[in-house]
Write an enzyme that holds these catalytic residues in place. Structure first.
Site, short mmCIF file in Angstrom:
data_model
loop_
_atom_site.label_atom_id
_atom_site.label_comp_id
_atom_site.label_asym_id
_atom_site.label_seq_id
_atom_site.Cartn_x
_atom_site.Cartn_y
_atom_site.Cartn_z
N GLY A 1 0.87 -1.17 0.00
CA GLY A 1 0.00 0.00 0.00
C GLY A 1 0.90 1.21 0.00
N CYS A 2 0.33 2.36 -0.34
CA CYS A 2 1.11 3.59 -0.36
C CYS A 2 1.50 3.96 1.07
CB CYS A 2 0.26 4.70 -0.92
SG CYS A 2 0.87 5.36 -2.44
N GLN A 3 0.60 3.72 2.00
CA GLN A 3 0.77 4.20 3.36
C GLN A 3 1.34 3.14 4.29
OE1 GLN A 3 0.09 7.26 4.46
NE2 GLN A 3 -0.94 8.11 2.68
N SER B 1 -5.28 3.64 0.77
CA SER B 1 -4.08 2.97 0.27
C SER B 1 -3.17 2.41 1.36
CB SER B 1 -3.29 3.94 -0.62
OG SER B 1 -2.31 3.26 -1.31
#
Lengths: 412, 139
Positions: free
Chosen positions: B50-52, B118
């Site tokens: 994920g982005c986060q 995300s």
């Protein structure tokens, strides 16, 4: 030494110009500390766009009727405001684009097609936003050229000795950010441009994070291409600017084809319109340009001197207050910095910290900030980033610091 | 217990919290204390990026039931994973495949499963259901 805010700069009065700052998030007054992602809009920008749609809208450069001519005048007036704002020699050198990203894509694509070939190189830096990496990667891939990267030191500054070493005759263009969105570092772009020009290499500067904080003079910089987004400088989303020196813009092939960018079209051959229209295919974002014009007038009325002094005072205040948090580590400690603070707290994931801050009404950005290679450079999953605008006050900082302390207590 | 019985139980438990602080303290506690996945599965193959935040997910068969173990680098994500594993693990593959995870919304954590977040959680839920579909077909 901390700089003291200018006389006449009244942050509370300025805050009242921004409708969104009067709202709340998760039931608490919003402390908006994510202006590097996108800034909030003063009422006069919103009103300028509203008035345009209510009273002045028609397509530009096309109609002979009064309304269309008024819309064209308003659109071209916005271009003139931008020209004056960045001190471009001519409005022909000011291209309206969707944003900084499109501006860079335009140059990477058109410059790449004309000037890149096998064996040539494009020089960028390790602190670039993905928008100043990927378009060049695509152009290099397309043309068989190589992408070279200027490294950064632990403080988040460009390694200038490496820059000079990498600036070989193979380099066709240098593409660099003016201010790092993740670290806040202000790069010595004047010096870099001078050194590149000594070897006849043109320079593109990504100014997305610079324009909100400092007066940019493209002639003083002697920069070849300069791109920025409207929405980070208190204007609307969907509009941005690409400045390019006329001789360079004339040398590049068009980026997109369509209406407006042509002079004559036959099925055999099309000849292109002159600058800036050659690069503005299709109906432009007229309302966006007008909104950007209003934003520029607004920022100039506030004044960069006051903006800079206030932001630096807040930046130093925030750094001092956050220092009290046990285990805090600042990412990006360059000597020359804009009002961006990236940090991590030992043993705590940025996502967790951001989630608790959100619940407390504090808007910060967490994650890699579209600079994954830079995160890899520091071996971190991401950071928490508080980015300050001139409309932030000490209360915003106090709430951030208090929020971080509370989150740390919950998460440890 | 069935998937829905467990979901209802969680909704009941969360109704006792009087504010978001208590709720998150509980999730953080879940995230901190549960050992969720065997170290050998924390590899590239089991990673959901994920982005986060990042998530690792492993599915195995326990008789005719799917056994999930998972982990995350962020503690709040991990706490929510603990709840998802509690609901979906050791259930018949067919039930996992067609589960309607209404409890997330009812306990006020929907935002963590939004696509814009995300954090890897939404992809993880999709992946869990896909395992359910695949293992059901295999049986």
């Amino acid at each position: 030494m901390p700089v003291t805010a200018q006389k006449g700069f009244d942050v509370e009065k300025l805050r009242s110009d921004f409708p969104l700052l009067q709202t709340s998030m998760n039931g608490k007054p919003i402390a908006f500390l994510d202006s590097a992602a996108s800034s909030q809009k003063p009422a006069r920008v919103i009103e300028a766009m509203d008035t345009y749609y209510r009273e002045k809208h028609a397509n530009v450069h096309r109609g002979v009727y009064q309304l269309s001519q008024e819309a064209t005048t308003a659109y071209e007036n916005a271009r003139e405001l931008v020209r004056d704002f960045i001190n471009a020699p001519s409005a022909r050198e000011v291209i309206f684009v969707r944003g900084c990203t499109e501006g860079i894509n335009l140059v990477a694509s058109s410059f790449g097609r004309r000037f890149l070939d096998e064996g040539s190189e494009v020089l960028i830096s390790a602190m670039e936003h993905h928008s100043n990496i990927v378009p060049w990667q695509m152009a290099c891939e397309d043309r068989g050229a190589k992408l070279k990267v200027i490294p950064v030191n632990d403080a988040g500054e460009l390694q200038m000795d490496e820059f000079e070493r990498l600036l070989t005759d193979k380099v066709k263009i240098v593409a660099l950010t003016h201010v790092s969105n993740t670290l806040g570092t202000i790069n010595p772009v004047r010096e870099i441009i001078e050194k590149a020009h000594a070897k006849n290499i043109p320079v593109l500067i990504d100014g997305a994070q610079a324009v909100p904080h400092m007066q940019v003079d493209v002639q003083e910089l002697d920069v070849d291409f300069y791109a920025f987004s409207g929405h980070k400088v208190y204007g609307p989303t969907g509009i941005g600017v690409l400045y390019g020196k006329e001789e360079w813009l004339n040398a590049l092939p068009p980026y997109q084809g369509g209406g407006e960018m042509i002079e004559t079209v036959t099925f055999e051959k099309t000849t292109y319109n002159e600058l800036p229209h050659k690069f503005e295919a299709g109906t432009p974002d007229i309302a966006g340009a007008i909104g950007l014009g209003a934003a520029i007038e607004y920022v100039r009325s506030v004044g960069y001197e006051g903006i800079h002094a206030h932001e630096m005072e807040l930046l130093h205040y925030a750094a001092r207050q956050l220092q009290e948090v046990e285990g805090i580590r600042f990412i990006g400690t360059a000597r020359e910095k804009a009002s961006v603070i990236s940090f991590l707290v030992e043993g705590i994931h940025p996502y967790d910290l951001g989630t608790i801050l959100d619940k407390l009404g504090v808007a910060v950005r967490t994650g890699h900030h579209c600079t994954q290679p830079l995160m890899e450079r520091y071996c971190i999953p991401g950071t928490v980033r508080a980015s300050l605008a001139f409309y932030n006050n000490k209360t915003d900082i106090d709430r951030l610091v208090e929020g971080v302390k509370r989150a740390v207590a919950m998460l440890r | 217990m069935t998937i829905n019985e467990i979901q209802d139980e969680i909704i009941d438990e969360f109704s006792l919290f009087s504010d978001w602080m208590e709720k998150y303290e509980y999730i953080i506690d879940l995230g901190k204390h549960l050992p969720l996945i065997d170290e050998q599965y924390k590899d590239e193959e089991h990673l959901i990026k994920g982005c986060q935040s990042q998530v690792w997910l492993h599915a195995g068969l326990n008789g005719d039931k799917v056994a999930f173990t998972a982990d995350s680098d962020a503690v709040i994500t991990k706490g929510i994973i603990a709840l998802l594993v509690r609901v979906l693990s050791n259930q018949p593959a067919e039930e996992v495949a067609r589960a309607d995870l209404y409890f997330i919304d009812r306990i006020g954590l929907k935002e963590h499963l939004s696509p814009t977040r995300s954090n890897g959680l939404l992809s993880m839920v999709k992946q869990m259901k896909l395992y359910g579909v695949a293992l059901h077909a295999k049986n």
